[in-house]
Design a protein around this motif. Structure first.
Motif, PDB file in Angstrom:
ATOM      1  N   GLY A 134      41.103  75.803  83.214  1.00 39.00           N
ATOM      2  CA  GLY A 134      42.124  76.496  83.986  1.00 39.00           C
ATOM      3  C   GLY A 134      42.299  75.886  85.364  1.00 39.00           C
ATOM      4  N   GLU A 135      43.385  76.207  86.003  1.00 41.89           N
ATOM      5  CA  GLU A 135      43.719  75.622  87.291  1.00 41.89           C
ATOM      6  C   GLU A 135      42.868  76.157  88.444  1.00 41.89           C
ATOM      7  N   GLN A 136      42.083  77.209  88.220  1.00 40.42           N
ATOM      8  CA  GLN A 136      41.377  77.852  89.323  1.00 40.42           C
ATOM      9  C   GLN A 136      40.357  76.945  90.000  1.00 40.42           C
ATOM     10  N   SER A 137      39.739  76.021  89.270  1.00 39.42           N
ATOM     11  CA  SER A 137      38.715  75.207  89.899  1.00 39.42           C
ATOM     12  C   SER A 137      38.517  73.924  89.121  1.00 39.42           C
ATOM     13  N   PHE A 138      38.363  72.822  89.835  1.00 43.25           N
ATOM     14  CA  PHE A 138      38.067  71.542  89.202  1.00 43.25           C
ATOM     15  C   PHE A 138      36.867  70.928  89.900  1.00 43.25           C
ATOM     16  N   THR A 139      35.707  71.487  89.659  1.00 44.81           N
ATOM     17  CA  THR A 139      34.483  70.998  90.281  1.00 44.81           C
ATOM     18  C   THR A 139      33.438  70.769  89.210  1.00 44.81           C
ATOM     19  N   LEU A 140      32.324  70.195  89.596  1.00 45.91           N
ATOM     20  CA  LEU A 140      31.223  70.003  88.671  1.00 45.91           C
ATOM     21  C   LEU A 140      30.698  71.363  88.256  1.00 45.91           C
ATOM     22  N   ASP A 141      30.432  71.537  86.977  1.00 47.84           N
ATOM     23  CA  ASP A 141      29.989  72.822  86.466  1.00 47.84           C
ATOM     24  C   ASP A 141      29.044  72.575  85.300  1.00 47.84           C
ATOM     25  N   GLU A 142      28.664  73.618  84.616  1.00 47.07           N
ATOM     26  CA  GLU A 142      27.871  73.451  83.406  1.00 47.07           C
ATOM     27  C   GLU A 142      28.314  74.489  82.397  1.00 47.07           C
ATOM     28  N   CYS A 143      28.167  74.139  81.140  1.00 46.79           N
ATOM     29  CA  CYS A 143      28.552  75.023  80.051  1.00 46.79           C
ATOM     30  C   CYS A 143      27.622  76.236  80.049  1.00 46.79           C
ATOM     31  N   TYR A 144      28.186  77.423  79.966  1.00 47.60           N
ATOM     32  CA  TYR A 144      27.348  78.624  79.977  1.00 47.60           C
ATOM     33  C   TYR A 144      26.659  78.860  78.638  1.00 47.60           C
ATOM     34  N   CYS A 204      25.522  75.910  76.500  1.00 48.14           N
ATOM     35  CA  CYS A 204      24.515  74.863  76.270  1.00 48.14           C
ATOM     36  C   CYS A 204      23.931  74.318  77.574  1.00 48.14           C
ATOM     37  N   TYR A 205      24.427  74.774  78.724  1.00 48.85           N
ATOM     38  CA  TYR A 205      23.947  74.385  80.040  1.00 48.85           C
ATOM     39  C   TYR A 205      24.094  72.891  80.333  1.00 48.85           C
ATOM     40  N   THR A 206      24.994  72.229  79.618  1.00 46.98           N
ATOM     41  CA  THR A 206      25.259  70.826  79.863  1.00 46.98           C
ATOM     42  C   THR A 206      26.164  70.693  81.078  1.00 46.98           C
ATOM     43  N   PRO A 207      25.751  69.916  82.085  1.00 46.67           N
ATOM     44  CA  PRO A 207      26.637  69.716  83.239  1.00 46.67           C
ATOM     45  C   PRO A 207      27.877  68.940  82.808  1.00 46.67           C
ATOM     46  N   PHE A 208      29.009  69.264  83.381  1.00 49.17           N
ATOM     47  CA  PHE A 208      30.218  68.520  83.111  1.00 49.17           C
ATOM     48  C   PHE A 208      31.153  68.622  84.304  1.00 49.17           C
ATOM     49  N   SER A 209      32.152  67.769  84.300  1.00 47.30           N
ATOM     50  CA  SER A 209      33.145  67.752  85.359  1.00 47.30           C
ATOM     51  C   SER A 209      34.471  68.221  84.789  1.00 47.30           C
ATOM     52  N   ARG A 210      34.958  69.347  85.266  1.00 43.76           N
ATOM     53  CA  ARG A 210      36.250  69.856  84.805  1.00 43.76           C
ATOM     54  C   ARG A 210      37.350  68.853  85.109  1.00 43.76           C
ATOM     55  N   LEU A 211      37.278  68.240  86.271  1.00 35.55           N
ATOM     56  CA  LEU A 211      38.294  67.289  86.682  1.00 35.55           C
ATOM     57  C   LEU A 211      38.331  66.088  85.743  1.00 35.55           C
ATOM     58  N   SER A 227      27.951  53.517  76.078  1.00 30.06           N
ATOM     59  CA  SER A 227      28.357  54.824  76.555  1.00 30.06           C
ATOM     60  C   SER A 227      29.873  54.864  76.481  1.00 30.06           C
ATOM     61  N   SER A 228      30.470  55.926  76.977  1.00 30.59           N
ATOM     62  CA  SER A 228      31.922  56.011  77.035  1.00 30.59           C
ATOM     63  C   SER A 228      32.329  56.224  78.484  1.00 30.59           C
ATOM     64  N   VAL A 229      33.585  55.955  78.769  1.00 27.28           N
ATOM     65  CA  VAL A 229      34.078  56.139  80.131  1.00 27.28           C
ATOM     66  C   VAL A 229      33.893  57.595  80.553  1.00 27.28           C
ATOM     67  N   ILE A 230      34.243  58.553  79.684  1.00 28.67           N
ATOM     68  CA  ILE A 230      34.108  59.970  80.058  1.00 28.67           C
ATOM     69  C   ILE A 230      32.655  60.328  80.339  1.00 28.67           C
ATOM     70  N   ARG A 231      31.751  59.841  79.522  1.00 25.75           N
ATOM     71  CA  ARG A 231      30.342  60.166  79.725  1.00 25.75           C
ATOM     72  C   ARG A 231      29.855  59.627  81.073  1.00 25.75           C
ATOM     73  N   GLN A 232      30.243  58.400  81.401  1.00 23.60           N
ATOM     74  CA  GLN A 232      29.825  57.812  82.678  1.00 23.60           C
ATOM     75  C   GLN A 232      30.544  58.467  83.850  1.00 23.60           C
ATOM     76  N   ALA A 233      31.811  58.795  83.682  1.00 30.28           N
ATOM     77  CA  ALA A 233      32.562  59.458  84.759  1.00 30.28           C
ATOM     78  C   ALA A 233      31.940  60.807  85.088  1.00 30.28           C
ATOM     79  N   GLU A 234      31.516  61.522  84.062  1.00 33.45           N
ATOM     80  CA  GLU A 234      30.858  62.810  84.310  1.00 33.45           C
ATOM     81  C   GLU A 234      29.470  62.612  84.901  1.00 33.45           C
ATOM     82  N   HIS A 235      28.731  61.662  84.360  1.00 33.72           N
ATOM     83  CA  HIS A 235      27.366  61.401  84.838  1.00 33.72           C
ATOM     84  C   HIS A 235      27.361  61.038  86.322  1.00 33.72           C
TER      85      HIS A 235
END
Length: 137
Positions: free
Chosen positions: A20-30, A32-39, A63-71
């Motif tokens: 959603g548009e409300q936030s585009f910050t680093l977060d984690e899945c509630y 599996c607790y995997t960190p990810f970047s909404r952006l 690896s993949s671009v998305i995996r490295q971009a998030e990492h």
């Protein structure tokens, strides 16, 4: 949503909700607790052909671009990839090391010699990324 991003985030049942548009910050899945970047996931959804590209890291791992971009918690949208160098809307990001060059610094004269001194740099990939970045600036 593209097949690539569907497969990439299949473990995160809350992916759509968190885009959603409300936030585009680093977060984690509630779940599996995997960190990810909404952006970065939003960018991947918009450009799956770029974000699904494989990257060979200096240690030989794939690896993949998305995996490295998030990492690396990249800030900019990846526009093109040359080896481990990603041209973004903010500059050049290295996908294997914490190394960033702002697009405002593209025209500095010493990039070739500076980057050749780094043992992890494939200079041809860097030169291609720099040339592409300069063409966009």
């Amino acid at each position: 949503m593209g097949e690539f991003i569907d497969n990439y985030v299949s473990h995160c049942q809350n992916f759509d909700e968190l885009l959603g548009e409300q936030s585009f910050t680093l977060d984690e899945c509630y779940e599996c607790y995997t960190p990810f970047s909404r952006l970065q996931r939003k960018f991947a959804e918009e450009s799956p052909h770029i974000y699904s590209q494989e990257v060979i890291l200096p240690n030989g791992e794939l690896s993949s671009v998305i995996r490295q971009a998030e990492h690396l918690n990249l800030d900019g949208k990846v526009i093109a990839v040359f080896g481990v160098f990603a041209v973004t809307d903010k500059g050049i990001e290295c996908l294997s090391h914490d190394y960033f060059i702002s697009k405002h610094r593209y025209n500095e004269d010493d990039w070739d010699s500076h980057m050749q001194s780094k043992t992890w740099v494939k200079i041809e990939d860097f030169k291609a990324a720099l040339e592409h970045g300069r063409s966009l600036a």
